[in-house]
Design an enzyme around this catalytic site. Structure first.
Site: not given
Length: 217
Positions: A14, A16
């Site tokens: 991922d 953020d």
């Protein structure tokens, strides 16, 4: 996937909250958006933390055109990529540089041009495989984004490691049938196979997974 590599392992990050610390940026963007509509910025941000943008608009500005609201949000987010201050989490640059080329990719609910902008600002390398919000009809917590990343690698889901910080991303990886490790949180997200309080702590284990040393869940 007939062309899947039966042994090669891949790491799917991922962005953020996992590689890039964007909490303050997100808060500033939502506060700026709220000001445009005469709303309380702190309250709007509290709603935005637990809902997707269109759901946020429905709760905080139900009388507004959601498409207009989304366009305004995207405008503010793009400006923040150009002018905001971003930091990569400690250990991110070293980890990504140490991973073998072609062994890792990104799976994000954001858009590719923003990811590239943030990575350019923080000096992180951009991998060949990058699945963004525009690439899928259903985002996290659906398994679709992570399954698409595995497909692009030609890898089996069971040979992929997902590194996430948020419950929706963790659920997405689990539903895809992948190993899921959580980072950057004091308490483990429900369902993760391993938990690390920060990315730097997870680095050696991630490298070992790719090298097939100590790769068990």
């Amino acid at each position: 996937m007939d062309n899947a590599d039966p042994v090669g392992r891949r790491v799917l990050f991922d962005v953020d909250g996992t590689l890039i610390d964007a909490v303050e940026n997100q808060r500033r963007v939502w506060r700026a958006w709220a000001r445009r509509y005469g709303l309380d910025g702190d309250e709007v941000y509290r709603v935005a933390l637990r809902t997707r943008p269109l759901e946020t608009f429905a709760q905080v500005a139900p009388e507004r055109d959601p498409h207009e609201c989304l366009a305004a949000l995207h405008e503010l987010e793009d400006e923040d990529v150009r002018s905001g201050v971003y930091d990569a989490f400690a250990g991110a640059a070293e980890l990504l540089s140490a991973l073998p080329a072609g062994s890792w990719g990104l799976v994000t609910s954001n858009y590719e041009h923003r990811v590239r902008g943030r990575f350019a600002r923080t000096g992180l390398p951009v991998p060949e495989v990058l699945v963004d919000a525009a690439a899928v009809a259903r985002g996290k917590p659906s398994p679709v984004p992570y399954l698409l990343a595995a497909e692009r690698f030609g890898a089996r889901p069971e040979d992929c490691l997902v590194v996430e910080d948020a419950p929706s991303g963790v659920l997405s990886g689990l539903r895809a049938g992948m190993t899921v490790w959580g980072v950057n949180a004091p308490v483990a997200v429900e369902g993760v196979h391993r938990h690390f309080t920060n990315l730097a702590e997870a680095g050696p284990a991630i490298l070992a997974f790719v090298a097939e040393v100590g790769a068990a869940r």
